[in-house]
Motif scaffolding. Structure first.
Motif, PDB file in Angstrom:
ATOM      1  N   ARG A 108       0.822  -1.204   0.000  1.00 46.62           N
ATOM      2  CA  ARG A 108       0.000   0.000   0.000  1.00 46.62           C
ATOM      3  C   ARG A 108       0.858   1.255   0.000  1.00 46.62           C
ATOM      4  NH1 ARG A 108      -4.809   1.690   4.252  1.00 46.62           N
ATOM      5  NH2 ARG A 108      -5.214   3.715   3.327  1.00 46.62           N
ATOM      6  N   SER A 109       1.951   1.219   0.732  1.00 42.75           N
ATOM      7  CA  SER A 109       2.856   2.369   0.748  1.00 42.75           C
ATOM      8  C   SER A 109       3.435   2.646  -0.633  1.00 42.75           C
ATOM      9  CB  SER A 109       3.984   2.128   1.758  1.00 42.75           C
ATOM     10  OG  SER A 109       4.958   3.127   1.677  1.00 42.75           O
ATOM     11  N   ILE A 110       3.874   1.590  -1.323  1.00 41.09           N
ATOM     12  CA  ILE A 110       4.437   1.750  -2.666  1.00 41.09           C
ATOM     13  C   ILE A 110       3.365   2.211  -3.640  1.00 41.09           C
ATOM     14  CG2 ILE A 110       5.541   0.515  -4.573  1.00 41.09           C
ATOM     15  CD1 ILE A 110       6.897  -1.262  -2.482  1.00 41.09           C
ATOM     16  N   ASP A 111       2.162   1.680  -3.496  1.00 42.43           N
ATOM     17  CA  ASP A 111       1.043   2.103  -4.348  1.00 42.43           C
ATOM     18  C   ASP A 111       0.749   3.581  -4.159  1.00 42.43           C
ATOM     19  OD1 ASP A 111      -1.240   1.857  -6.075  1.00 42.43           O
ATOM     20  OD2 ASP A 111      -2.499   1.748  -4.293  1.00 42.43           O
ATOM     21  N   GLU A 112       0.748   4.034  -2.910  1.00 43.74           N
ATOM     22  CA  GLU A 112       0.456   5.439  -2.620  1.00 43.74           C
ATOM     23  C   GLU A 112       1.509   6.358  -3.235  1.00 43.74           C
ATOM     24  OE1 GLU A 112      -1.849   8.498  -0.707  1.00 43.74           O
ATOM     25  OE2 GLU A 112      -2.248   6.374  -1.068  1.00 43.74           O
ATOM     26  N   ALA A 113       2.779   5.945  -3.174  1.00 44.26           N
ATOM     27  CA  ALA A 113       3.867   6.787  -3.679  1.00 44.26           C
ATOM     28  C   ALA A 113       3.875   6.878  -5.196  1.00 44.26           C
ATOM     29  CB  ALA A 113       5.206   6.253  -3.178  1.00 44.26           C
ATOM     30  N   THR A 114       3.386   5.835  -5.879  1.00 43.05           N
ATOM     31  CA  THR A 114       3.502   5.784  -7.345  1.00 43.05           C
ATOM     32  C   THR A 114       2.163   5.929  -8.057  1.00 43.05           C
ATOM     33  OG1 THR A 114       3.336   3.348  -7.304  1.00 43.05           O
ATOM     34  CG2 THR A 114       5.538   4.311  -7.180  1.00 43.05           C
ATOM     35  N   ARG A 115       1.102   6.205  -7.319  1.00 43.45           N
ATOM     36  CA  ARG A 115      -0.232   6.221  -7.913  1.00 43.45           C
ATOM     37  C   ARG A 115      -0.360   7.262  -9.019  1.00 43.45           C
ATOM     38  NH1 ARG A 115      -4.669   5.939  -3.522  1.00 43.45           N
ATOM     39  NH2 ARG A 115      -3.704   3.867  -3.385  1.00 43.45           N
ATOM     40  N   ARG A 116       0.315   8.377  -8.900  1.00 50.77           N
ATOM     41  CA  ARG A 116       0.226   9.442  -9.915  1.00 50.77           C
ATOM     42  C   ARG A 116       1.254   9.275 -11.026  1.00 50.77           C
ATOM     43  NH1 ARG A 116      -0.770  14.963  -6.304  1.00 50.77           N
ATOM     44  NH2 ARG A 116      -2.663  14.230  -5.242  1.00 50.77           N
ATOM     45  N   GLY A 117       1.946   8.163 -11.020  1.00 50.17           N
ATOM     46  CA  GLY A 117       2.945   7.905 -12.054  1.00 50.17           C
ATOM     47  C   GLY A 117       4.316   7.682 -11.454  1.00 50.17           C
ATOM     48  N   LEU A 118       5.139   6.940 -12.158  1.00 52.68           N
ATOM     49  CA  LEU A 118       6.479   6.656 -11.680  1.00 52.68           C
ATOM     50  C   LEU A 118       7.378   7.877 -11.819  1.00 52.68           C
ATOM     51  CD1 LEU A 118       7.187   3.083 -13.108  1.00 52.68           C
ATOM     52  CD2 LEU A 118       6.147   3.729 -10.921  1.00 52.68           C
ATOM     53  N   LEU A 119       8.275   8.014 -10.870  1.00 56.32           N
ATOM     54  CA  LEU A 119       9.292   9.054 -10.937  1.00 56.32           C
ATOM     55  C   LEU A 119      10.207   8.789 -12.131  1.00 56.32           C
ATOM     56  CD1 LEU A 119      10.595  11.486  -9.362  1.00 56.32           C
ATOM     57  CD2 LEU A 119      12.041   9.786  -8.241  1.00 56.32           C
ATOM     58  N   HIS A 120      10.548   9.840 -12.865  1.00 52.05           N
ATOM     59  CA  HIS A 120      11.475   9.731 -13.995  1.00 52.05           C
ATOM     60  C   HIS A 120      12.755  10.507 -13.691  1.00 52.05           C
ATOM     61  CE1 HIS A 120       8.109   8.028 -16.091  1.00 52.05           C
ATOM     62  NE2 HIS A 120       8.752   7.970 -17.248  1.00 52.05           N
TER      63      HIS A 120
END
Length: 399
Positions: A108-120
């Motif tokens: 859930r933590s990883i989902d929350e951090a990447t929900r708006r898209g992966l960091l580039h």
């Protein structure tokens, strides 16, 4: 065979086949102590600060923490921004399986951090191309001129295939290796893994070095901490043939230390800054180094040194000796007091001890994790006020 134990406990003699013992010794080294008995077919399992589960052929060992599940998740969520991170939002009851709850929390933590898209980010790439892109690698071309049709080039590519995403993808994959994950957790993990398409698979050992948190990746920070915790606690060791062993463990020593340091830091900032595990020299020639769990300072001036210990053991001659390093730290830093924060103890130390001749005060503060979360928050407030009072000189060394 299923064996359920509390942390810092030992089992009755357990009959363990040779293959199961070999697998258990492979994945449990340093996490569970395996002691021989007079019967060569039986062993005694002794747990420490690692909690979770170990699964080997013929044995599943579950190690439960003494802290309630909701307080365990409170420690996981320290420093995670945003709403909805309370333990009541996790969806796991207090008697839920620890592995299931931890796995769901990490995902859930990883989902929350990447929900708006992966960091580039920009990554330097070297490859042979049909067209020149970026910098032509003349030195390489000179050694193989026949490759002029596809010259070697180096260029910066703006991509999601960066260390931060490799770490998170690796953590998701490792969580999914646990053989008995509930279907709902496995489904969420597989859905989350698909989000990292285009990010390379990496081995857990590639992520031992901590990725610096910057302004660009700070929203990844808490998730990267949890991902690294998952990689530290999850191990897959393939044995001979089709046998395999799995672990999914959490180190309560490390978790408690990081949680207390984070909570104290948040309560004291900006008046007092807390440095986590700073390195200092014990001697004037910088030959002996020491690393306290936390050093509190006002500006550049150190005002208090502290150690955070989850479980204070005892020695045959008496109580724990964990406060002896604390005395060394305080003396080397020229401080009049040191503080030891602990969750549980075989023999609780005195709240305060004054060292003969030098007058240094060693203050021991229990932080009980068996209380409801609201009371636990109040205990942290009280601890922060005590730290502030000691740092202000309210408990100056005796003369």
């Amino acid at each position: 065979m299923d064996v359920d134990l509390l942390e810092h406990a030992e089992s009755a003699p357990v009959r363990l086949p040779r293959e199961a013992r070999k697998a258990l010794m492979s994945v449990a080294h340093g996490r569970v102590d395996i002691r021989a008995t007079a019967d060569p077919d039986r062993v005694v399992l002794v747990t420490g600060s690692w909690v979770g589960a170990i699964s080997v052929p013929g044995l599943t060992l579950r190690i439960r923490p003494s802290a309630p599940m909701e307080n365990l998740f409170t420690m996981f969520s320290a420093g995670i921004p945003g709403e909805g991170w309370g333990s009541d939002q996790i969806g796991w009851s207090s008697d839920a399986d620890l592995v299931d709850g931890v796995a769901a929390f990490v995902l859930r933590s990883i989902d929350e951090a990447t929900r708006r898209g992966l960091l580039h980010g920009y990554v330097s790439v070297e490859e042979d191309l049909n067209l020149i892109r970026g910098r032509l690698l003349v030195e390489q071309l000179a050694t193989r001129p026949w490759a002029i049709a596809q010259p070697p080039c180096r260029y910066d590519d703006f991509t999601a295939n960066i260390p931060e995403n490799k770490l998170l993808r690796c953590a998701v994959r490792q969580v999914l290796t646990w053989p008995t994950l509930p279907p709902v957790v496995r489904r969420d993990g597989l859905r989350l893994l698909a989000r990292f398409d285009g990010v390379d698979d990496t081995d857990a050992r590639a992520h031992r070095d901590k990725i610096p948190v910057t302004r660009l990746n700070e929203h990844y920070g808490p998730s990267m901490d949890l991902a690294r915790m998952a990689l530290d606690g999850v191990a897959i060791r393939h044995m001979e043939g089709d046998q395999s062993a799995h672990t999914f463990l959490v180190d309560m020593d490390d978790l408690f230390r990081r949680w207390v340091t984070t909570e104290i830091s948040q309560r004291l900032w900006p008046e007092i800054v807390v440095d986590e595990q700073p390195e200092h020299s014990l001697d004037v020639h910088d030959q002996l180094q020491f690393t306290p769990d936390m050093l509190l300072r006002r500006g550049s001036r150190a005002v208090l040194v502290g150690d955070v210990v989850y479980h204070l053991g005892s020695t045959p001659s008496g109580p724990s000796t964990d406060y002896f390093p604390l005395l060394t730290y305080a003396s080397a830093l020229g401080l009049g007091a040191g503080m030891l924060v602990y969750a549980q103890a075989d023999e609780p130390p005195a709240p305060e001890m004054v060292v003969r001749s030098i007058g240094t005060r060693l203050i021991s503060v229990p932080l009980r994790l068996s209380v409801p979360p609201a009371r636990l928050a109040g205990s942290l407030d009280t601890l922060a006020e005590l730290v502030r009072a000691v740092a202000a000189g309210a408990l100056a060394p005796a003369r």
